[in-house]
Write a protein that holds these residues in place. Structure first.
Motif, mmCIF file in Angstrom:
data_model
loop_
_atom_site.group_PDB
_atom_site.id
_atom_site.type_symbol
_atom_site.label_atom_id
_atom_site.label_comp_id
_atom_site.label_asym_id
_atom_site.label_seq_id
_atom_site.Cartn_x
_atom_site.Cartn_y
_atom_site.Cartn_z
ATOM 1 N N CYS A 68 4.716 -3.878 40.730
ATOM 2 C CA CYS A 68 4.827 -4.667 41.948
ATOM 3 C C CYS A 68 4.223 -6.050 41.758
ATOM 4 C CB CYS A 68 4.123 -3.980 43.108
ATOM 5 S SG CYS A 68 5.014 -2.561 43.692
ATOM 6 N N ASP A 69 4.780 -6.952 42.486
ATOM 7 C CA ASP A 69 4.313 -8.333 42.497
ATOM 8 C C ASP A 69 3.137 -8.427 43.463
ATOM 9 O OD1 ASP A 69 4.027 -10.997 42.506
ATOM 10 O OD2 ASP A 69 6.129 -11.484 42.977
ATOM 11 N N GLN A 71 1.795 -10.997 44.672
ATOM 12 C CA GLN A 71 2.107 -11.973 45.704
ATOM 13 C C GLN A 71 2.854 -11.294 46.869
ATOM 14 O OE1 GLN A 71 4.649 -15.242 44.410
ATOM 15 N NE2 GLN A 71 3.077 -16.616 45.191
ATOM 16 N N ASP A 72 3.806 -10.449 46.497
ATOM 17 C CA ASP A 72 4.572 -9.703 47.479
ATOM 18 C C ASP A 72 3.647 -8.812 48.310
ATOM 19 O OD1 ASP A 72 6.728 -8.850 48.847
ATOM 20 O OD2 ASP A 72 7.543 -7.558 47.266
ATOM 21 N N GLY A 75 1.715 -10.795 50.676
ATOM 22 C CA GLY A 75 2.650 -11.229 51.715
ATOM 23 C C GLY A 75 2.894 -10.131 52.727
ATOM 24 N N CYS A 76 3.147 -8.940 52.238
ATOM 25 C CA CYS A 76 3.422 -7.819 53.134
ATOM 26 C C CYS A 76 2.263 -7.583 54.085
ATOM 27 C CB CYS A 76 3.652 -6.544 52.335
ATOM 28 S SG CYS A 76 5.244 -6.490 51.580
ATOM 29 N N VAL A 131 2.187 -10.226 56.713
ATOM 30 C CA VAL A 131 3.238 -10.036 57.715
ATOM 31 C C VAL A 131 2.824 -8.955 58.703
ATOM 32 C CG1 VAL A 131 5.581 -9.203 58.058
ATOM 33 C CG2 VAL A 131 5.105 -10.859 56.252
ATOM 34 N N GLU A 137 0.428 -10.295 61.079
ATOM 35 C CA GLU A 137 0.883 -11.555 61.659
ATOM 36 C C GLU A 137 0.295 -11.828 63.031
ATOM 37 O OE1 GLU A 137 5.221 -13.425 60.661
ATOM 38 O OE2 GLU A 137 5.098 -11.580 61.825
ATOM 39 N N VAL A 162 -5.552 -17.710 50.479
ATOM 40 C CA VAL A 162 -5.150 -16.836 49.374
ATOM 41 C C VAL A 162 -5.301 -17.567 48.050
ATOM 42 C CG1 VAL A 162 -3.287 -15.434 48.432
ATOM 43 C CG2 VAL A 162 -3.513 -15.712 50.905
ATOM 44 N N PHE A 216 3.228 -7.897 36.826
ATOM 45 C CA PHE A 216 3.500 -6.863 37.818
ATOM 46 C C PHE A 216 2.528 -5.705 37.585
ATOM 47 C CE2 PHE A 216 8.005 -7.509 39.618
ATOM 48 C CZ PHE A 216 7.736 -8.857 39.822
ATOM 49 N N MET A 238 3.492 0.425 46.658
ATOM 50 C CA MET A 238 3.507 -0.749 47.528
ATOM 51 C C MET A 238 3.058 -0.405 48.952
ATOM 52 S SD MET A 238 4.334 -3.901 47.185
ATOM 53 C CE MET A 238 4.930 -5.320 48.091
ATOM 54 N N ALA A 239 3.616 0.650 49.501
ATOM 55 C CA ALA A 239 3.319 0.970 50.895
ATOM 56 C C ALA A 239 1.837 1.290 51.069
ATOM 57 C CB ALA A 239 4.169 2.157 51.336
ATOM 58 N N THR A 244 -0.389 -1.791 50.483
ATOM 59 C CA THR A 244 -0.301 -2.710 51.614
ATOM 60 C C THR A 244 -1.263 -2.251 52.700
ATOM 61 O OG1 THR A 244 2.022 -3.028 51.114
ATOM 62 C CG2 THR A 244 1.273 -3.751 53.272
ATOM 63 N N ARG A 291 12.837 -6.176 42.143
ATOM 64 C CA ARG A 291 11.608 -6.904 42.456
ATOM 65 C C ARG A 291 11.581 -8.267 41.763
ATOM 66 N NH1 ARG A 291 8.769 -3.041 45.009
ATOM 67 N NH2 ARG A 291 9.270 -1.000 44.144
ATOM 68 N N ARG A 349 12.603 -15.698 46.122
ATOM 69 C CA ARG A 349 11.597 -16.220 47.047
ATOM 70 C C ARG A 349 11.066 -17.557 46.536
ATOM 71 N NH1 ARG A 349 8.355 -10.752 48.260
ATOM 72 N NH2 ARG A 349 9.328 -10.205 50.251
ATOM 73 N N SER A 403 3.659 -16.466 48.962
ATOM 74 C CA SER A 403 2.722 -15.387 49.289
ATOM 75 C C SER A 403 2.711 -15.093 50.793
ATOM 76 C CB SER A 403 1.315 -15.723 48.801
ATOM 77 O OG SER A 403 0.803 -16.788 49.552
ATOM 78 N N PRO A 455 5.937 -14.921 52.783
ATOM 79 C CA PRO A 455 7.374 -15.209 52.860
ATOM 80 C C PRO A 455 7.855 -15.257 54.306
ATOM 81 C CG PRO A 455 6.998 -12.977 52.073
ATOM 82 C CD PRO A 455 5.669 -13.608 52.177
ATOM 83 N N PRO A 507 7.285 -2.457 52.952
ATOM 84 C CA PRO A 507 6.650 -1.777 51.814
ATOM 85 C C PRO A 507 7.116 -0.338 51.679
ATOM 86 C CG PRO A 507 5.023 -2.875 53.203
ATOM 87 C CD PRO A 507 6.330 -2.950 53.933
#
Lengths: 886, 232
Positions: free
Chosen positions: A742-743, A745-746, A749-750, A753, A756, A766, A774, A779-780, A783, B198, B205, B213, B215, B222
């Protein structure tokens, strides 16, 4: 006071209680006692069985031999008959009762004919009465038949009367054990008439013996024996009743008999005599064997005989002990004093006068030291002990080489003497021969030394004493020298060899003590069952040269828990061990039960019950019958059982402690959870109630406030329930981590979000290191970790301060940090904040569930990573998550 | 343009009367025509008879699994299905989405959120052919000319990146699961290799987002997949 005197003696009550207790779960034994074949025992037993059956009891004929008599067969009709087990022995199928089938069938009453029968080799037990005991132990009542001559203690009397040796015997204790004895009696004349009518059946091979047996005189004597035996039994019952009811009567004072056996052929008679004496007086009796350095311990057949004698005594109801001491008399007196013995039974010495002169007989020694104890001297018949008894073999011959060596010694002495023949007086040269004898005694043992003494005399005469090279002696004075040389040689030999034996015995004793000591020491430091079993197998194996296996119960069955080299135990051994375990008795090699096994199986008896079985397979087969070895194995088993029980108990205590700690924690958790679940509901229901009842009276502002509160609290409740579910899933192991590259950065980001709505603009800074590869992660889940961490940081930091998220690599790890400018955490709590429901003092108005960080910890650890917290130097808290990069 | 006169029909499938009552109250006030079903079988029957514009479906039904209901409806209809469920685990979401659900909302949800998702679904189902040019904020995708413009400047995308963006645009506002994207762009053989996806999302992106970071256009769900932000 008169009442007090009439109260039963406590011991009597105890005895009665014990007997009743033993009866309660054991089956009851009913013996149909006769005095000869053909008196109708089986018939009487079947009649009784039919009566029981008619009463509705569950009766099964486990083994009944009708010998084809029609009356008996008729009685068998209508009784359930168990199939017999056929045991093959030397090509012949022999019928035996199928004990396992009966145990499985578990009737109320089982009929087992011919109690004294010896089972076919290869059966579970040697004797049928042992089968019966097992049935009784399983709670099954047994009806059985037996003739009076088969009882151990009467065995020799019967032999004296009838001249027939009865080899199939049962211990007298069975008679005592029987809850009922039914005497089956017909007059001898009637019996003889039946015999003539052909109504009595004998196996053919026994027919001749029986003819001899069925003489009127014999029958009368046997009948009297059986009547007396039954009467004695009634007498005992009467006495027991009187005792329990505290009816004063003339019972003997607390007397105790002791008989001492030596392994001589007469010991057996001595034992039987003592048993009869004890029976007549109705007192307990003891049997001891004293092992002395010079008692010829190492002679195989002597050992066997002692072992047999002790077994016999045990079967006859004696308490049996083996002692080791230098002096037999001292040991016996000590034992007698310790055990409150009032009378000692010894055999009348058969030694010749001059030997008595050399060593006073045991009787004299005992009488001299016995003090208040009476000594009974029993005469024993001459050496022709009994026909059919095993022949007494001579002592094992010494290895031939030893005699050769002793001859060589004499030859060497002669060679030494020859050159000085003319120079020294022969009397001086005697010393050289004596030296040879002493060396032979020291190195070669008693017999070679005596040979050396004898040869020395001859050689001295032949070579040294003039005239040379002839046995003729010129001066008769030399005869005295010869005699003295021989006598001194023999005495020195026997002294030296005695010293040697004593030293050997001491060494053996010391080796035993040492091996026990080593085992105890190893066991003391063993903290687990595995360690204990290891120690037992190592120590017992080494000190006895044996293969050792430990069997422990595993569910219903016994299982090999550990085994030393060369101690592989197959199914058969397991079955034997199982038997020993269930019956709490030794079994296998060297015992009466399942003696064909390869191992001796001893129950590991602890105070709380039998823990398992110690299986010992000795290299030296004779060892099984050596009291010394058996005692040592018993001691080993005892030590092992104690150590095992200690570990089990401490494990139990530990478990109890753990359980208590867990219960405390759970109580605290439940309190906390119910608090956290109910608190938001208070606000929500309160707000709703207000709006419903008085909504129209409230101002717009107040209504808005109420609804916002309710909404916030609902969200909080939802978060809490979510967290609870998460932690429950994590703890139950229901969370599967699916790692995918996984990234980072992603990931960040998640998280942002997701948060938010809670973030003001510009509050999160950040810093991501460029070129982070990676990272394999879920991921889940990650996060969620990041959301929780950022959420925490937001909660605890001042409203206008920044939150920093940074990520970078350090070696093979990814480091992800979330820092705030809040108050930080006291140093001592830095690790505890990751514990479930642990909350530090928080600023007013901050609501946490106390679960967020523990969820983070759970998830990160499931990733193989770590999480820690530290206070920042400038104030605030930094939480660092590390994850493996690969 | 959708037919303004007939209010869109919405089928609510949930076995909890409290939830149905709550949804009916909310949706009635928004002028939807609400129909209810309390189990899977009646939901399937109602879907066939009513031909609703949107189906709100609970996954935990008494007679059959919600995912099975989705699968059966998808055998003959492309009606937007919005899953409302207490199941919050990603595998549950993926299963429902892969079976053909259009969206997934975890209970409890906000009313505004629900209405927004319903509207997105309705809009998507009503436009037969998508607008050739898709605009959101400063991102402009011209599907007819294969042109992507960010903040006024044209961005060069690799063919794969463009395909990826086009797929997201075609389903703007809807979550596409990893396997859905992978199978449509790379083929079924790539379903088990989310890594390719990915990398391409990351590159995409970098080219269209102002801050990768946080987006703004391509949202990661996720553990589930990706979604292109639909509302302005």
């Amino acid at each position: 006071m008169g009442d007090d005197d009439r109260r039963p003696a406590p011991e009597a009550m105890l005895r009665l209680a014990k007997a009743e207790e033993a009866q309660s779960d054991r089956g009851r034994l009913k013996i149909f006692l006769g005095y000869a074949a053909g008196v109708g025992k089986t018939y009487a037993m079947l009649e009784a069985a039919r009566e029981r059956k008619a009463e509705g009891r569950d009766v099964v004929a486990a083994y009944v031999e009708s010998h084809g008599r029609p009356e008996t067969d008729a009685l068998l009709q209508g009784l359930e008959t168990m199939p017999k087990a056929w045991v093959e022995y030397q090509g012949v199928l022999l019928p035996e009762p199928d004990i396992d089938a009966v145990l499985a069938r578990k009737p109320r009453i089982a009929l087992v004919d011919e109690l004294a029968h010896t089972n076919a080799p290869g059966s579970r037990h040697e004797k049928r009465w042992q089968d019966v005991e097992e049935l009784l132990a399983a709670g099954i009542d047994v009806y059985t038949t037996i003739n009076i001559q088969h009882f151990e203690s009467l065995n020799d009397i019967v032999e004296q009367i009838t001249d027939v040796t009865v080899r199939e015997t049962v211990p007298d204790s069975l008679l005592d054990l029987a809850s009922e004895i039914r005497l089956v009696d017909i007059p001898p004349d009637e019996l003889l008439q039946r015999l003539r009518d052909g109504k009595v059946y004998f196996p053919e091979q026994a027919a001749r013996a029986m003819e001899k047996f069925f003489r009127r005189g014999n029958l009368i004597a046997l009948r009297e024996l059986s009547l007396r035996r039954a009467a004695a039994r009634v007498d005992e019952e009467m006495r027991a009743y009187m005792e329990s009811q505290a009816i004063p009567g003339p019972w003997p004072a607390a007397e105790r008999l002791l008989v001492c056996v030596s392994g001589s052929p007469f010991s057996e008679r001595l034992i039987r005599t003592t048993r009869r004496l004890a029976d007549e007086m109705n007192i307990p009796w003891f049997t001891v064997y004293v092992e002395t350095p010079g008692s010829g311990r190492h002679l195989q057949e002597n050992r066997e005989r002692v072992w047999k004698d002790l077994r016999l005594a045990e079967n006859l109801g004696a308490q049996v002990s083996t002692l080791t001491a230098a002096s037999v008399a001292d040991a016996i007196i000590d034992y007698a004093v310790q055990h409150n013995i009032t009378r000692i039974v010894v055999g009348k010495p058969a030694k010749s006068r001059w030997r008595e002169f050399l060593r006073p007989p045991l009787v004299d020694q005992l009488i001299r030291r016995s003090g208040a104890i009476d000594v009974y001297v029993v005469s024993i018949a001459s050496a022709e002990a009994r026909p059919g008894a095993p022949l007494e073999k001579a002592a094992l011959p010494m290895p031939f080489s030893r005699y050769m060596a002793s001859m060589a010694l004499v030859a060497a002495a002669t060679l030494v003497c020859l050159p000085f023949r003319g120079v020294l007086a022969p009397a001086n040269m005697v010393m050289v021969y004596l030296l040879a004898v002493v060396i032979a005694a020291l190195r070669l043992g008693l017999r070679p030394a005596i040979l050396a003494a004898f040869l020395g005399v001859l050689a001295f005469d032949f070579f040294v004493v003039p005239p040379h090279l002839t046995f003729a002696v010129s001066d008769t004075q030399y005869l005295i020298t010869f005699a003295a040389l021989f006598a001194v040689g023999v005495i020195i030999s026997s002294l030296v060899s005695k010293v040697r034996e004593r030293a050997e015995a001491l060494r053996e004793r010391e080796a035993q003590t040492n091996s026990l000591y080593y085992l105890t020491r190893d066991l003391a430091s063993a903290a687990s069952m595995e360690a204990i079993m290891g120690a037992v197998i190592r120590n017992v194996g080494e000190s006895l040269h044996a293969g050792v296996a430990v069997f422990l119960p595993d569910g219903e069955r016994l299982k090999v828990a550990a085994a030393g080299t060369g101690a592989a135990a197959g199914e058969k051994e397991l079955a034997v061990a199982d038997w020993a375990f269930r019956n709490r008795r030794p079994a296998g090699r060297g015992t009466e039960t399942l003696g064909s096994a390869e191992f001796l199986h001893l129950p590991l008896q602890a105070s709380g019950g039998v823990l398992g079985i110690l299986g010992v397979k000795l290299e030296d087969q004779a060892g099984y019958r050596m009291p010394r070895i058996r005692r040592l194995i018993d001691a080993f088993a005892g030590q092992a059982a104690m150590a095992m029980e200690r570990v089990l108990l401490s494990r139990k205590a530990e478990e109890a402690q753990l359980l208590e700690a867990r219960e405390n924690l759970e109580r605290a958790l439940l309190n906390s959870i119910s608090h956290d679940l109910r608190t938001p509901l208070v606000s929500i229901t309160g707000a709703l109630d207000m709006l419903r009842e008085e909504g129209h009276e409230l101002g717009e502002g107040a209504r808005r406030l109420m609804m916002d509160t309710a909404s916030e609290e609902a969200a909080r409740l939802n978060r809490f329930v979510g967290n609870l579910l998460d932690i429950t899933r994590l703890e139950a192991g229901a969370v599967r981590v699916r790692k995918e590259p996984c990234d980072i950065q992603d990931l960040v980001g998640c998280a942002l979000v997701a948060l938010e709505r809670r973030l003001g603009a510009g509050k999160v800074v950040v810093h991501l290191e460029p070129e982070i590869p990676f990272v394999p992660l879920d991921m889940a889940l990650m996060t969620q970790v990041l959301v929780n961490l950022i959420d925490n940081a937001l909660k605890y930091s001042p409203t206008d301060s920044d939150i920093e998220i940074s990520a970078g690599t350090a070696g093979s790890l990814l480091e992800l940090e979330v820092s705030d400018l809040g108050p930080g955490v006291p140093e001592k709590d830095l690790t505890r904040i990751f514990e479930k429901f642990y909350r530090i003092q928080v600023p007013e108005g901050v609501h946490g569930t106390g679960l967020g960080l523990s969820i983070c910890k759970g998830i990160v650890e499931a990733h193989g990573g770590g999480i820690r917290a530290e206070n920042r130097t400038g104030g605030g808290l930094r939480v660092i998550v590390t994850l493996p990069l690969i | 343009m959708p037919k303004e006169n007939n209010p869109p029909r919405i089928l609510v499938v949930d076995d909890e009367p409290a939830i149905r009552r709550f949804l009916r109250t909310v949706l009635d006030s928004e002028d939807f025509s609400v129909h209810e079903a309390e189990n899977g079988h009646s939901a399937l029957a109602a879907a066939a008879v009513l031909k609703p514009g949107v189906i709100l479906l609970d996954l935990g039904l008494p007679d059959m699994e919600g995912v099975e209901v989705i699968r059966r409806i998808r055998e003959w209809s492309q009606v937007p299905i919005l899953v409302l469920s207490v199941r919050e685990r990603e595998e549950d979401k993926v299963r429902a989405l892969d079976a053909g659900a259009d969206d997934y909302l975890t209970k409890p949800f906000g009313v505004a959120e629900l209405l927004a998702r319903i509207r997105v679904s309705l809009r998507r189902s009503m436009q037969e052919t998508p607008e050739p040019v898709y605009r959101i904020h400063e991102l402009e995708v011209d599907l007819s000319r294969r042109r992507v413009v960010v903040r006024g400047g044209e961005v060069q995308l690799t063919p794969t990146e463009y395909e990826l963006l086009r797929l997201l645009v075609m389903h703007a506002g809807k979550v596409l699961t990893h396997s859905q994207i992978l199978s449509r762009i790379w083929g079924a053989a790539y379903v088990e290799q989310p890594h390719v996806l990915r990398v391409n999302i990351s590159n995409l992106r970098r080219k269209i987002e102002s801050d990768a970071s946080s987006p703004h256009y391509i949202i990661t769900e996720p553990g589930v997949g990706y979604r292109l932000r639909a509302e302005a």
